[in-house]
Design a protein around this motif. Structure first.
Motif, short mmCIF file in Angstrom:
data_model
loop_
_atom_site.label_atom_id
_atom_site.label_comp_id
_atom_site.label_asym_id
_atom_site.label_seq_id
_atom_site.Cartn_x
_atom_site.Cartn_y
_atom_site.Cartn_z
N MET A 150 0.74 -1.15 0.09
CA MET A 150 0.18 0.06 -0.23
C MET A 150 1.05 1.26 -0.05
O MET A 150 1.84 1.17 0.61
N TYR A 151 0.38 2.04 -0.69
CA TYR A 151 1.35 3.37 -0.69
C TYR A 151 1.06 4.44 0.54
O TYR A 151 0.30 4.05 1.28
N LYS A 152 2.11 5.30 0.48
CA LYS A 152 2.04 6.19 1.79
C LYS A 152 1.11 7.33 1.57
O LYS A 152 0.98 7.84 0.58
#
Length: 66
Positions: A1-3
């Motif tokens: 998952m992206y930040k």
């Protein structure tokens, strides 16, 4: 998952206290000051703590600010 990213405009307008509460400046202090009383302008100068119900709206916008 992206930040997830911090919302930069909220970061500039709010400060977080050591206990985790949000501090903000009051609005209506930038123009049309002639018709406002000095007592009213004096109260607008102060910073206030954001209501706990409103603080929930900023929860994900201010993820990485301590």
């Amino acid at each position: 998952m992206y930040k997830l990213k911090t919302h930069k405009s909220i970061k500039k307008r709010f400060k977080i206290t050591s206990t985790g509460k949000l501090m903000m400046h009051k609005a209506s202090r930038s123009h049309l000051l002639e018709k406002k009383t000095s007592k009213r302008k004096q109260k607008l100068r102060k910073t206030v703590i954001v209501n706990s119900k409103d603080r929930q709206n900023f929860k994900y916008s201010l993820l990485y600010i301590n």
